[in-house]
Design a protein around this motif. Structure first.
Motif, PDB file in Angstrom:
ATOM      1  N   PHE A  61      -8.570  19.012  42.344  1.00 46.73           N
ATOM      2  CA  PHE A  61      -8.759  20.359  42.571  1.00 46.73           C
ATOM      3  C   PHE A  61      -8.858  20.430  44.201  1.00 46.73           C
ATOM      4  O   PHE A  61      -7.859  21.294  44.984  1.00 46.73           O
ATOM      5  CB  PHE A  61     -10.046  21.146  42.151  1.00 46.73           C
ATOM      6  N   GLU A  62      -9.507  19.235  44.714  1.00 42.02           N
ATOM      7  CA  GLU A  62      -9.541  19.436  46.064  1.00 42.02           C
ATOM      8  C   GLU A  62      -8.653  18.491  46.950  1.00 42.02           C
ATOM      9  O   GLU A  62      -8.248  18.741  48.119  1.00 42.02           O
ATOM     10  CB  GLU A  62     -11.086  18.979  46.526  1.00 42.02           C
ATOM     11  N   ASN A  63      -8.145  17.525  46.390  1.00 39.78           N
ATOM     12  CA  ASN A  63      -7.273  16.629  47.341  1.00 39.78           C
ATOM     13  C   ASN A  63      -5.853  16.251  46.436  1.00 39.78           C
ATOM     14  O   ASN A  63      -5.090  15.626  46.963  1.00 39.78           O
ATOM     15  CB  ASN A  63      -7.868  15.145  47.078  1.00 39.78           C
ATOM     16  N   ASN A  64      -5.838  17.004  45.252  1.00 41.02           N
ATOM     17  CA  ASN A  64      -4.328  16.826  44.794  1.00 41.02           C
ATOM     18  C   ASN A  64      -4.086  15.490  44.175  1.00 41.02           C
ATOM     19  O   ASN A  64      -3.070  14.915  44.232  1.00 41.02           O
ATOM     20  CB  ASN A  64      -3.237  17.357  45.581  1.00 41.02           C
ATOM     21  N   ARG A  65      -5.065  14.995  43.616  1.00 40.08           N
ATOM     22  CA  ARG A  65      -5.076  13.523  43.346  1.00 40.08           C
ATOM     23  C   ARG A  65      -5.132  13.384  41.656  1.00 40.08           C
ATOM     24  O   ARG A  65      -6.143  13.876  41.339  1.00 40.08           O
ATOM     25  CB  ARG A  65      -6.084  12.503  43.927  1.00 40.08           C
ATOM     26  N   PHE A  66      -4.109  13.055  41.259  1.00 45.25           N
ATOM     27  CA  PHE A  66      -4.100  12.883  39.562  1.00 45.25           C
ATOM     28  C   PHE A  66      -4.073  11.556  39.253  1.00 45.25           C
ATOM     29  O   PHE A  66      -3.018  10.642  39.550  1.00 45.25           O
ATOM     30  CB  PHE A  66      -3.004  13.696  39.201  1.00 45.25           C
ATOM     31  N   THR A  67      -4.792  11.076  38.289  1.00 39.55           N
ATOM     32  CA  THR A  67      -5.061   9.808  37.666  1.00 39.55           C
ATOM     33  C   THR A  67      -5.308  10.095  36.330  1.00 39.55           C
ATOM     34  O   THR A  67      -5.781  10.950  35.693  1.00 39.55           O
ATOM     35  CB  THR A  67      -5.824   8.716  38.434  1.00 39.55           C
ATOM     36  N   GLU A  68      -5.497   8.888  35.447  1.00 46.40           N
ATOM     37  CA  GLU A  68      -6.002   8.805  34.196  1.00 46.40           C
ATOM     38  C   GLU A  68      -7.310   9.505  34.000  1.00 46.40           C
ATOM     39  O   GLU A  68      -7.767  10.214  33.021  1.00 46.40           O
ATOM     40  CB  GLU A  68      -5.893   7.438  33.718  1.00 46.40           C
ATOM     41  N   LYS A  69      -8.096   9.008  35.205  1.00 49.50           N
ATOM     42  CA  LYS A  69      -9.633   9.304  35.350  1.00 49.50           C
ATOM     43  C   LYS A  69      -9.713  11.056  35.464  1.00 49.50           C
ATOM     44  O   LYS A  69     -10.755  11.439  34.812  1.00 49.50           O
ATOM     45  CB  LYS A  69     -10.288   8.619  36.303  1.00 49.50           C
ATOM     46  N   SER A  70      -8.698  11.521  36.260  1.00 47.15           N
ATOM     47  CA  SER A  70      -8.716  12.998  36.432  1.00 47.15           C
ATOM     48  C   SER A  70      -8.402  13.811  34.764  1.00 47.15           C
ATOM     49  O   SER A  70      -8.955  14.720  34.563  1.00 47.15           O
ATOM     50  CB  SER A  70      -7.753  13.572  37.390  1.00 47.15           C
ATOM     51  N   ASP A  71      -7.655  13.008  34.140  1.00 51.27           N
ATOM     52  CA  ASP A  71      -7.218  13.506  32.911  1.00 51.27           C
ATOM     53  C   ASP A  71      -8.372  13.436  31.967  1.00 51.27           C
ATOM     54  O   ASP A  71      -8.625  14.218  31.051  1.00 51.27           O
ATOM     55  CB  ASP A  71      -6.164  12.715  32.129  1.00 51.27           C
ATOM     56  N   VAL A  72      -9.235  12.363  32.073  1.00 47.18           N
ATOM     57  CA  VAL A  72     -10.594  11.959  31.425  1.00 47.18           C
ATOM     58  C   VAL A  72     -11.510  13.276  31.611  1.00 47.18           C
ATOM     59  O   VAL A  72     -12.070  13.691  30.913  1.00 47.18           O
ATOM     60  CB  VAL A  72     -11.127  10.778  31.660  1.00 47.18           C
ATOM     61  N   TRP A  73     -11.673  13.705  32.659  1.00 45.05           N
ATOM     62  CA  TRP A  73     -12.292  14.892  33.139  1.00 45.05           C
ATOM     63  C   TRP A  73     -12.014  15.978  32.209  1.00 45.05           C
ATOM     64  O   TRP A  73     -12.780  16.829  31.534  1.00 45.05           O
ATOM     65  CB  TRP A  73     -12.347  14.963  34.573  1.00 45.05           C
ATOM     66  N   SER A  74     -10.706  16.318  32.319  1.00 44.22           N
ATOM     67  CA  SER A  74     -10.199  17.640  31.622  1.00 44.22           C
ATOM     68  C   SER A  74     -10.337  17.250  30.226  1.00 44.22           C
ATOM     69  O   SER A  74     -10.614  18.221  29.476  1.00 44.22           O
ATOM     70  CB  SER A  74      -8.563  17.514  31.772  1.00 44.22           C
ATOM     71  N   PHE A  75     -10.387  16.080  29.761  1.00 41.27           N
ATOM     72  CA  PHE A  75     -10.515  15.682  28.072  1.00 41.27           C
ATOM     73  C   PHE A  75     -11.916  16.171  27.687  1.00 41.27           C
ATOM     74  O   PHE A  75     -12.075  16.754  26.732  1.00 41.27           O
ATOM     75  CB  PHE A  75     -10.286  14.311  27.949  1.00 41.27           C
TER      76      PHE A  75
END
Length: 464
Positions: free
Chosen positions: A349-363
């Protein structure tokens, strides 16, 4: 003022301009010629005689200085406007040349890695009068994924004459809408989902549409990921052809149970809810393995079949990233691209950084939706990311303590403290086996059967 007269010539007015200053007098004389000329006569200057403007040297000092100041300002303004215009012109020329260099570089990159194939002739492929070259964005996206156009065409391009699209609408998204369709292959017929762009002539939307098609080409078939059958790119409007999933989105499925409107799936147990979570984790594990971030994981983008198999869909924002630890969008217009900020991790949301761990949050936010039967992931009915006001979302009504503790682990502020999708699979597999080993084994058999069915999709696409 006096007058001096000279015979046979002209009259000469004598202006005496006096300025007294401590016993000193300055006298200035100036000569004028009559505007109408002289006729061998002596003329007296009258009030009707035309007089031109007094030269600047004969004006008082204050008047001369005011005129000079105005003249200097005019010159300065002219110079400023000239150099400012020159700067604007040079900037525009630089921008145009830079843009042209980028286009040439891109085309050179394509030509060095892709052998362009001309559009099929009518003798080989039956294509209507809308024949055209594939969109340039398709070449660009395929090249970035290491896929040549020839490989794409042989594996995924579909003859539009073999496709019939019905008016029945299955869904509507940011960059397109989905209808029911049928693929024909001789006497065989396959029911499919057909996605088309809202604005097929909008360059930006068409680019995003091609990005979704190509990233699906790069994703190998998996029973918990919506399968791509093929695409139509040689005629307008372009289309993405996907497998048909009969129950639609998981969010609507859960909402029907919440409102007691569902009767086909006789009963929804805790095992079923955990099964949905397990299958989503399996599909996301598959994407993480090929370094692909989904970026829009939510129950609305998960599809479900009538026998309880869930499939991750809607890859409009999904991207593969290589040689990096994270993905950061660079070509997306923030004013044209919807961001699912209620499901987004803080670093995304703040830095536009997407990884597997950002998808885990969404999960984990998706888990909240599952175990609450479709509640919106907000606090106190305020439409903002929950982590701005609290550490966690509240425990859902149908969620056990152990599952909720795992959800909170997925919501760790530090991405490194969140589990991977492989660990998510292990956790929910144990939860399922703890409740019923037999039902878990039945689920695994269903998933293997779907994997075999996916292999038959290659018979419905491909143009030589």
């Amino acid at each position: 003022m006096g007058f001096l007269f000279f015979p046979q010539t002209v009259w000469i007015p004598c202006f005496t301009i006096c300025r007294a200053s401590y016993n000193s007098i300055a006298i200035l004389n100036a000569n004028w010629r009559n505007q109408n000329g002289c006729e061998n006569k002596t003329h007296m200057h009258t009030s009707q005689s035309p007089i031109t403007e007094i030269p600047n040297i004969f004006k008082p000092r204050s008047a001369r200085f005011a005129t000079a100041r105005r003249s200097d300002k005019d010159i300065q303004l002219t110079l400023f406007l000239f150099f400012f215009g020159l700067l604007v012109l040079l900037t525009f020329i630089w921008f145009v040349r830079k843009r042209r260099r980028e286009i040439v570089t891109r085309r050179n990159r394509f030509s060095s890695t892709i052998r362009y194939t001309p559009a099929p002739t009518r003798s080989s492929v039956n294509i209507d009068s809308n024949d055209e070259e594939p969109h340039e964005e398709l070449f660009y996206r395929l090249n970035r994924l290491g896929i040549t156009y020839n490989i794409y065409k042989k594996k995924y391009e579909i003859d539009p004459l073999n496709l019939k699209v019905n008016a029945e609408k299955l869904g509507d998204g940011q960059y397109g809408f989905v209808n029911v369709g049928y693929l024909h292959n001789g006497e065989k017929r396959l029911k499919v989902a057909v996605k088309r762009s809202h604005k097929p002539h909008d360059e930006y939307e068409q680019g995003m549409f091609m990005a979704e098609l190509t990233v699906m080409c790069a994703i190998e078939k998996h029973p918990n990921v919506l399968a791509l059958i093929g695409g139509v790119t040689l005629t307008k409007p372009n289309k993405i052809i996907m497998e048909f999933v009969d129950e639609g989105s998981l969010l609507k499925f859960l909402d029907k149970y919440k409102k007691n409107e569902k009767d086909t799936y006789k009963e929804l147990s805790t095992f079923d809810l955990i099964s949905f979570a397990y299958q989503i984790a399996k599909g996301m594990e598959h994407l993480a393995r090929i370094r692909c971030v989904h970026r829009d994981l939510a129950s609305r983008n998960v599809l479900i079949t009538s026998d309880g198999i869930t499939k991750i869909g809607d890859f409009g924002l999904s991207r593969k990233y290589e040689n990096k630890e994270y993905y950061r969008p660079r070509k997306e217009d923030p004013f044209k691209t919807f961001q699912p900020w209620l499901w987004m991790a803080p670093e995304a949301f703040e830095n536009n950084r997407f990884t597997e761990k950002s998808d885990v949050w969404s999960f984990a936010v998706c888990l909240f939706e599952i175990f609450s039967l479709g509640d919106l992931p907000i606090l106190n009915e305020i439409m903002r990311p929950f982590w701005k006001t609290a550490d966690y979302l509240p425990q859902p009504k149908y969620c056990s303590d152990s599952v909720y503790e795992f959800m909170k682990l997925c919501w760790s502020e530090n991405p490194e403290e969140r589990p991977t999708f492989s660990e998510c699979c292990d956790f929910f597999e144990k939860q399922l086996k703890h409740r019923s080993v037999k039902r878990f084994e039945d689920l695994e058999r269903k998933l293997k059967k779907i994997s075999k069915e996916h292999k038959t999709f290659k018979n419905w696409a491909g143009i030589n």
